[in-house]
Design an enzyme around this catalytic site. Structure first.
Site, PDB file in Angstrom:
ATOM      1  N   LYS A  29       0.868  -1.191   0.000  1.00 51.64           N
ATOM      2  CA  LYS A  29       0.000   0.000   0.000  1.00 51.64           C
ATOM      3  C   LYS A  29       0.896   1.229   0.000  1.00 51.64           C
ATOM      4  O   LYS A  29       1.796   1.353   0.838  1.00 51.64           O
ATOM      5  CB  LYS A  29      -0.889   0.031   1.241  1.00 51.64           C
ATOM      6  CG  LYS A  29      -2.157  -0.766   1.094  1.00 51.64           C
ATOM      7  CD  LYS A  29      -3.082  -0.460   2.262  1.00 51.64           C
ATOM      8  CE  LYS A  29      -4.370  -1.262   2.165  1.00 51.64           C
ATOM      9  NZ  LYS A  29      -5.221  -1.070   3.348  1.00 51.64           N
ATOM     10  N   ARG A  81      -8.534  -8.601   3.246  1.00 52.53           N
ATOM     11  CA  ARG A  81      -7.524  -7.610   3.660  1.00 52.53           C
ATOM     12  C   ARG A  81      -8.155  -6.438   4.419  1.00 52.53           C
ATOM     13  O   ARG A  81      -7.487  -5.768   5.206  1.00 52.53           O
ATOM     14  CB  ARG A  81      -6.733  -7.113   2.440  1.00 52.53           C
ATOM     15  CG  ARG A  81      -5.598  -6.194   2.842  1.00 52.53           C
ATOM     16  CD  ARG A  81      -4.627  -5.915   1.717  1.00 52.53           C
ATOM     17  NE  ARG A  81      -3.573  -5.042   2.191  1.00 52.53           N
ATOM     18  CZ  ARG A  81      -2.489  -4.725   1.505  1.00 52.53           C
ATOM     19  NH1 ARG A  81      -2.317  -5.198   0.296  1.00 52.53           N
ATOM     20  NH2 ARG A  81      -1.593  -3.912   2.018  1.00 52.53           N
ATOM     21  N   HIS A  95      -8.302   6.944  11.680  1.00 56.06           N
ATOM     22  CA  HIS A  95      -8.060   7.980  10.667  1.00 56.06           C
ATOM     23  C   HIS A  95      -8.865   9.240  10.976  1.00 56.06           C
ATOM     24  O   HIS A  95      -8.398  10.358  10.739  1.00 56.06           O
ATOM     25  CB  HIS A  95      -8.421   7.461   9.267  1.00 56.06           C
ATOM     26  CG  HIS A  95      -7.414   6.469   8.729  1.00 56.06           C
ATOM     27  ND1 HIS A  95      -7.630   5.719   7.600  1.00 56.06           N
ATOM     28  CD2 HIS A  95      -6.179   6.117   9.175  1.00 56.06           C
ATOM     29  CE1 HIS A  95      -6.570   4.945   7.375  1.00 56.06           C
ATOM     30  NE2 HIS A  95      -5.694   5.161   8.323  1.00 56.06           N
ATOM     31  N   LYS A 128       0.380 -11.074   8.173  1.00 60.15           N
ATOM     32  CA  LYS A 128      -0.023 -10.121   7.133  1.00 60.15           C
ATOM     33  C   LYS A 128       0.287 -10.662   5.737  1.00 60.15           C
ATOM     34  O   LYS A 128      -0.504 -10.479   4.808  1.00 60.15           O
ATOM     35  CB  LYS A 128       0.664  -8.763   7.354  1.00 60.15           C
ATOM     36  CG  LYS A 128       0.209  -7.743   6.317  1.00 60.15           C
ATOM     37  CD  LYS A 128       0.561  -6.325   6.640  1.00 60.15           C
ATOM     38  CE  LYS A 128       0.023  -5.418   5.525  1.00 60.15           C
ATOM     39  NZ  LYS A 128       0.310  -4.013   5.725  1.00 60.15           N
TER      40      LYS A 128
END
Ligand code: GLY
Length: 353
Positions: free
Chosen positions: A144, A236, A247, A222
């Site tokens: 990512k 995921r 966030h 992971k």
């Protein structure tokens, strides 16, 4: 401690190598994986004085051509301006399609250097050299990459797997305690997802005594998730446990609260909400709370639920009027729940009351 290698079967496949002193041998190791080329090392102003010379010397000794770029440290610099500066630097140094970018540092560096590699010449190779616990257990693995926009965190990015991850566990020794703690939040999140065996290591405080054990178990977990769902179409999404609220907290604080601390609070609020709403198989919040607090992490903040819910509306996990949240039902058993965005405030409220 011996050196461990975890293979990640994505496209491309790559090794995550974990052990002490690895930055000093990154040159010969990368020569084997990416081949000799022009290596552009991107790092930040905190990490450069500590490790840039070690990395540069090892690369030069191995035969790489090396260019270095240092940007001002901090999440508030994970933006278009810094990305643009990195891209201009790569062009100015005349990197070609056969060359490589090395991200030396924590999550911000990895995300931004990875995105620059994904964009430059429509994609050049990059490698991750994580120096923080957070990058070691989570962000350096899985491909990512992103920058933040004013509307929210990580809103512009790409999936782009690295060609190698070299995690030098000696770097953990120079981390300020609050930065180490930030990584502990992502590691504990992984423990909740993975199951009792990993979670028990946090309860036994293995993170302080043998962090390399935690890193390798988190990376192994992971890697499995990312191999099964590289582009986050399903499983995921579980790795986002605590992140919708986390966030939102980061955004409300104008990124003054670190990602790790925000994820800690987000994970705890979601765990309490699940418990208070009768979604868990039994009580788990006190165990989660103990692990977070043992690692000097916060479990509460003063933003009201309506403000957090409002900030979460721009979360990239939103799809139209719905958003997928991760509900912890037990240690080792989390589920994805698609909810209407209007339900989020009530769920946050259930987690803080
Ligand atoms: N940090 C969550 C993921 O890589 O999917």
């Amino acid at each position: 401690m011996s050196i461990q290698t975890i293979h990640v079967r994505t496209n491309p496949e790559y090794d995550v190598t974990i052990g002490p002193g690895l930055l000093g041998e990154c040159g010969p190791r990368l020569k084997e994986t990416v081949g000799l080329c022009h290596m552009a090392v991107v790092t930040d102003s905190n990490v450069a004085p500590l490790y840039l010379e070690t990395v540069k010397s090892s690369l030069l000794e191995a035969g790489f051509k090396v260019s270095t770029y240092v940007f001002p440290a901090g999440e508030s610099n994970k933006n278009f301006n810094t990305l643009s500066d990195i891209l201009e630097f790569l062009a100015g140094e005349q990197l070609t399609r056969t060359d490589c970018v090395a991200a030396l540092g924590g999550g911000v560096t990895g995300d931004m250097a990875g995105l620059a590699a994904a964009l430059y010449l429509r994609g050049v190779k990059y490698v991750q050299l994580p120096t923080t616990l957070l990058a070691a257990v989570d962000s350096s693995v899985g491909g990512k990459t992103a920058i933040d926009l004013s509307a929210g965190k990580n809103l512009a990015g790409a999936f782009m797997q690295p060609s190698a991850v070299i995690c030098d566990t000696s770097c953990l020794k120079t981390l300020p305690p609050h930065v180490f703690a930030g990584g502990a939040a992502e590691a504990i999140k992984t423990g909740i997802l993975c199951g009792e065996k990993l979670f028990a290591l946090f309860e036994a405080d293995v993170l302080s005594t043998a962090p390399e054990v935690i890193i390798s178990q988190c990376v192994t977990y992971k890697a499995g998730v990312v191999e099964r769902d590289e582009k986050e179409q399903g499983e995921r999404k579980l790795l986002n446990l605590g992140h919708t609220i986390g966030h939102a907290i980061e955004k409300c604080s104008n990124y003054q609260i670190s990602h790790g601390r925000a994820v800690s609070v987000g994970t705890y609020i979601m765990t309490c909400a699940a418990e208070n709403l009768g979604w868990t198989d039994g009580p788990i919040s006190s165990r989660v709370c103990d692990c977070l607090r043992r690692n000097w992490l916060p479990t509460g903040l003063s933003y009201p639920p309506e403000k957090l819910a409002q900030a979460a509306l721009s979360d990239k996990k939103r799809a139209g009027d719905s958003i997928t949240i991760v509900v912890p039902r037990a240690i080792g058993h989390c589920e994805l729940e698609k909810i209407h965005v209007s339900e989020l405030e009530g769920i946050i409220r259930a987690g803080v009351e």
